[in-house]
Design an enzyme around this catalytic site. Structure first.
Site, PDB file in Angstrom:
ATOM      1  N   HIS A 193       4.162  -1.704  -5.832  1.00  0.00           N
ATOM      2  CA  HIS A 193       5.359  -1.196  -5.770  1.00  0.00           C
ATOM      3  C   HIS A 193       6.016  -0.773  -6.523  1.00  0.00           C
ATOM      4  O   HIS A 193       6.869  -0.139  -7.309  1.00  0.00           O
ATOM      5  CB  HIS A 193       5.904  -1.477  -4.152  1.00  0.00           C
ATOM      6  N   HIS A 246      10.835   2.207   1.096  1.00  0.00           N
ATOM      7  CA  HIS A 246       9.970   1.240   0.452  1.00  0.00           C
ATOM      8  C   HIS A 246       8.924   0.879   1.459  1.00  0.00           C
ATOM      9  O   HIS A 246       7.876   0.716   0.500  1.00  0.00           O
ATOM     10  CB  HIS A 246      10.597  -0.252   0.848  1.00  0.00           C
ATOM     11  N   HIS A 259       3.663  -5.203  -3.367  1.00  0.00           N
ATOM     12  CA  HIS A 259       4.889  -5.646  -3.883  1.00  0.00           C
ATOM     13  C   HIS A 259       5.310  -5.724  -5.271  1.00  0.00           C
ATOM     14  O   HIS A 259       5.806  -4.291  -5.587  1.00  0.00           O
ATOM     15  CB  HIS A 259       5.511  -6.470  -3.546  1.00  0.00           C
ATOM     16  N   ASP A 289       5.688  -2.605   5.493  1.00  0.00           N
ATOM     17  CA  ASP A 289       5.896  -3.234   4.817  1.00  0.00           C
ATOM     18  C   ASP A 289       5.568  -4.396   5.260  1.00  0.00           C
ATOM     19  O   ASP A 289       5.329  -5.450   4.484  1.00  0.00           O
ATOM     20  CB  ASP A 289       7.271  -3.378   5.148  1.00  0.00           C
TER      21      ASP A 289
END
Ligand SMILES: [Zn+2]
Length: 377
Positions: A262, A278, A259, A178
């Site tokens: 994602h 995540h 992101h 992340d």
């Protein structure tokens, strides 16, 4: 959306206090005394056993009246309403979140509903949720529902590294996945409004760069320390990078393609993919970001070396979707390009077709790297 309102103000936001160390829970009364005397302590059953009991004992010894809230597992509106009622009936005067991202996001919403302060005590360094003024909310069945934004960041974030080191190393590695996106995304979103609705400041750019520097220097060493249960300086540095630097960096620097891709991956219904954390999905999104940024092969290799050294996925197969069809990946690309997505913060031409090719390209780059290094595909 690159600066649709011609915003000219620079904006930086953060928690008031960040505390991190191996005795943070033991010293919690000192840091929480300013909030009140009757906290709701929100944690799930597992985390309560690992750290909640000790925190309760410590707070009670310091004359706090602790109400225990058992988190059911989903950051949903129903769960928030249930715990808000519980807090009201016990005249709670501040909220303490002890746990992972979903516990933290639920606690922020309860505090906002009740107009109370929230202190966040993350028990893993796997996400950048603790510091930010937003929650990701889900339906009771676990499907993404919406982002909820708050006017204030959590007042205090307190990280006990003696607790964080007890989590499996996969959590720290996911946090690295992340956090490694933070600088790349912030650079790409440099001229677009951040999550506070202002332009990124010089300090958020510096935080992103420092975050990346720490991960390259200490990421691998920290994961090895985690495996050995050792709280070393490298471990402390990476916990800080994953939690504080990545948190401040993404919120005030802005997100971009990593992101958005994602989020786009939720368009594929695969059990294996949904089990990925995540930060693991963001790691693959980061390879896509590098491809879209037209990074050189040697530059991409540098990131792949770090990611593979801590067992982060860099190919579709490692995400459990090695057989994904073109049609499925087109759906991913389309969702990554939804109107409100952060991919529009980028200073370059973006279309779903371009994103589809970046995903296939990232997978190819990841597979080639693993083959060259003799790593298992
Ligand atoms: Zn993230």
């Amino acid at each position: 959306m690159p600066n649709p309102n011609r915003i000219t103000e620079r904006l930086f936001q953060s928690p008031s206090k960040y505390i991190q160390g191996p005795s943070a829970i033991h010293n919690a009364p000192k840091y929480l005394a300013a909030f009140g005397t009757a906290p709701l302590l929100l944690s799930d059953e597992l985390v309560y056993g690992i750290a909640g009991k000790e925190l309760t004992t410590t707070l009670e010894a310091a004359k706090f009246k602790v109400t225990r809230g058992i988190f059911g597992g989903e950051a949903s509106k129903d769960e928030i309403n249930r715990l808000t009622s519980l807090s009201k009936s016990h005249s709670v005067d501040f909220i303490v979140a002890l746990g992972g991202g979903k516990t933290i996001d639920t606690a922020k919403a309860i505090a906002d509903d009740l107009g109370l302060q929230v202190a966040v005590l993350p028990t893993t360094a796997s996400t950048d949720a603790p510091c930010s003024a937003l929650s990701v909310l889900y339906t009771p069945n676990g499907e993404f529902e919406n982002y909820r934004f708050y006017s204030k960041n959590p007042n205090t974030v307190l990280v006990d590294t003696s607790v964080v080191v007890k989590a499996p190393y996969r959590f720290l590695a996911a946090g690295i996945g992340d956090a490694i996106a933070t600088n790349l995304e912030a650079k790409s979103a440099r001229n677009s409004p951040n999550f506070g609705g202002g332009l990124p400041t010089e300090v958020s750019a510096a935080i992103g760069a420092k975050c990346e520097e720490i991960l390259f220097k200490y990421g691998k060493q920290a994961v090895e320390a985690n495996k050995a249960g050792a709280v070393t300086p490298a471990f402390e540095a990476v916990v800080e990078a994953n939690t504080l630097l990545s948190g401040l960096g993404f919120e005030s620097g802005g997100l971009a393609a990593a992101h958005a891709i994602h989020n786009g991956l939720t368009a594929i219904h695969s059990e294996a993919l949904h089990k990925m954390m995540h930060g693991e999905k963001v790691a693959f999104g980061t390879v896509c970001q590098l491809v879209l940024d037209n990074a050189s092969s040697s530059e991409i290799d540098r990131y792949l070396e770090l990611m593979t050294s801590v067992s982060l996925p860099v190919t579709l197969a490692e995400l459990g979707i090695g057989q994904a069809s073109d049609e499925e990946l087109h759906r991913v690309a389309k969702l990554a390009c939804a109107p409100n997505e952060t991919i529009w913060n980028m200073d370059r031409v973006i279309t779903p077709e371009i994103v589809f090719h970046a995903i296939r390209g990232a997978d190819a780059v990841g597979r080639d790297y693993k083959a060259r290094k003799g790593l298992k595909a």
